[in-house]
Write an enzyme that holds these catalytic residues in place. Structure first.
Site, mmCIF file in Angstrom:
data_model
loop_
_atom_site.group_PDB
_atom_site.id
_atom_site.type_symbol
_atom_site.label_atom_id
_atom_site.label_comp_id
_atom_site.label_asym_id
_atom_site.label_seq_id
_atom_site.Cartn_x
_atom_site.Cartn_y
_atom_site.Cartn_z
ATOM 1 N N VAL A 52 0.799 -1.230 0.000
ATOM 2 C CA VAL A 52 0.000 0.000 0.000
ATOM 3 C C VAL A 52 0.830 1.277 0.000
ATOM 4 O O VAL A 52 0.272 2.367 -0.109
ATOM 5 C CB VAL A 52 -0.966 0.046 1.211
ATOM 6 C CG1 VAL A 52 -2.036 -1.016 1.083
ATOM 7 C CG2 VAL A 52 -0.211 -0.095 2.521
ATOM 8 N N TYR A 53 2.123 1.190 0.140
ATOM 9 C CA TYR A 53 2.939 2.398 0.160
ATOM 10 C C TYR A 53 2.872 3.081 -1.208
ATOM 11 O O TYR A 53 3.340 2.533 -2.214
ATOM 12 C CB TYR A 53 4.387 2.092 0.521
ATOM 13 C CG TYR A 53 4.625 1.687 1.958
ATOM 14 C CD1 TYR A 53 3.618 1.791 2.924
ATOM 15 C CD2 TYR A 53 5.863 1.197 2.369
ATOM 16 C CE1 TYR A 53 3.848 1.416 4.241
ATOM 17 C CE2 TYR A 53 6.092 0.830 3.691
ATOM 18 C CZ TYR A 53 5.075 0.933 4.617
ATOM 19 O OH TYR A 53 5.301 0.557 5.932
ATOM 20 N N VAL A 54 2.294 4.258 -1.216
ATOM 21 C CA VAL A 54 2.123 5.048 -2.441
ATOM 22 C C VAL A 54 1.488 4.171 -3.530
ATOM 23 O O VAL A 54 1.943 4.153 -4.672
ATOM 24 C CB VAL A 54 3.449 5.675 -2.911
ATOM 25 C CG1 VAL A 54 3.196 6.810 -3.918
ATOM 26 C CG2 VAL A 54 4.242 6.226 -1.741
ATOM 27 N N GLY A 56 1.553 1.079 -4.203
ATOM 28 C CA GLY A 56 2.413 0.089 -4.847
ATOM 29 C C GLY A 56 3.652 0.662 -5.498
ATOM 30 O O GLY A 56 4.543 -0.090 -5.927
#
Length: 321
Positions: A52-54, A56
């Site tokens: 979920v960081y940015v 993907g």
């Protein structure tokens, strides 16, 4: 950099991890490459990301650097699943279908054949735990995952997951842990110690507050001034935090080092902690964190910091005798 075993496992990681939560937003691919190179040249091996960081993009950037900037076999790649939420029957959460679909997505974005440490990003009360753990079993049996861990689990959640028989061993739990956030010492840390699970500390600098940068306001180029991180930082800007930050600054002055190094050294050497995970906007910030590798806090300073930041214990976790 010293290497430590992650819990009761054969996986060794550097005693400082590189976080990539801002890669793709505040940190572009070129800066990420410089950070990864500086980190590995200092002996760092453990790099942490999440699906979920940015959306993907963090995984994509890291994947593009593996093999190009550093050899794949010199980096322990850790990522997470559960927190991604999309429409559709396999859109997110900790169901078997969602997890295995998320794993395939992470492998594609990272461009790797396997993930070294795959972590459940959060507890999902809507899904039976046996089903969630069965997905971890399948991931390891397939060869797509080498080791598994969890993140942001409470003490009872960690103990329950670790004690359920017949499943692959959980080797790590990633939790917020710093001089400003010691709540994990009540039940999470004891549960981890009992089950042989290593602690990984996220936000070891108190979301940046322990560096002292917010003592006289909010710098315009800081996370606290950004729309997407202002609330994240504000949580630790309290009167109690100000007292702790002052104590850290005093210790740093006495040792001839930075508050950042003092805060990192404190959490790095707490019982059960394998590695704090540090994120940086640029390579200069990262080099400041890497400087903490040379620092070991004298017992008197460690005791003073323990005292000013002490967590309150009560029933039923209160220590007796």
């Amino acid at each position: 950099m010293e290497q430590r075993y992650l819990g009761h496992s054969g996986l060794r990681v550097s005693r400082m991890g590189l976080g990539t939560m801002t890669w793709g937003r505040d940190t572009d691919a070129d800066e990420a490459a410089a950070q990864l190179l500086a980190f590995t040249e200092a002996g760092g091996t453990f790099v942490d990301t999440a699906d979920v960081y940015v959306e993907g993009e963090s995984e994509r950037i890291l994947g593009g650097l593996l093999g190009e900037v550093v050899p794949r076999d010199q980096v322990v790649v850790a990522t997470k699943a559960v927190a991604r939420r999309n429409d559709g029957p396999f859109g997110g959460g900790a169901s078997r279908g969602a997890l295995l679909s998320a794993l395939d997505g992470s492998l594609r974005r990272l461009g790797v054949e396997h993930i070294d440490l795959w972590q459940l990003h959060a507890w999902d009360a809507a899904v039976p735990l046996e089903e969630t753990l069965s997905a971890l079993d399948a991931a390891v049996a397939s060869g797509k995952v080498r080791y598994v861990g969890v993140s942001n689990y409470s003490g009872w959640q960690l103990g329950t997951a670790a004690a359920l028989p017949g499943h692959v061993r959980i080797v790590s739990t990633q939790v917020e842990y710093s001089l400003l956030e010691r709540g994990v010492e009540r039940e999470v840390a004891p549960a981890a110690a009992h089950h042989g699970i290593g602690l990984l500390s996220w936000a070891p600098l108190g979301r940046g507050v322990l560096t002292g940068k917010y003592r006289n306001g909010t710098p315009s180029d800081s996370r606290g001034a950004s729309a997407h991180f202002a609330g994240y930082v504000e949580q630790h800007r309290t009167e109690r935090a100000a007292r702790i930050v002052q104590a850290v600054a005093t210790a740093a002055d006495g040792l001839g080092t930075s508050p950042l190094s003092v805060a990192l050294a404190w959490v790095r050497d707490r019982p059960g902690v394998v590695a704090p995970i540090v994120g940086a906007r640029d390579t200069g910030q990262l080099l400041g964190s890497l400087a903490a590798e040379a620092l070991t806090l004298p017992p008197a300073i460690r005791a003073a910091l323990d005292d000013v930041s002490a967590v309150e214990f009560g029933y039923p976790e209160r220590r007796l005798g």
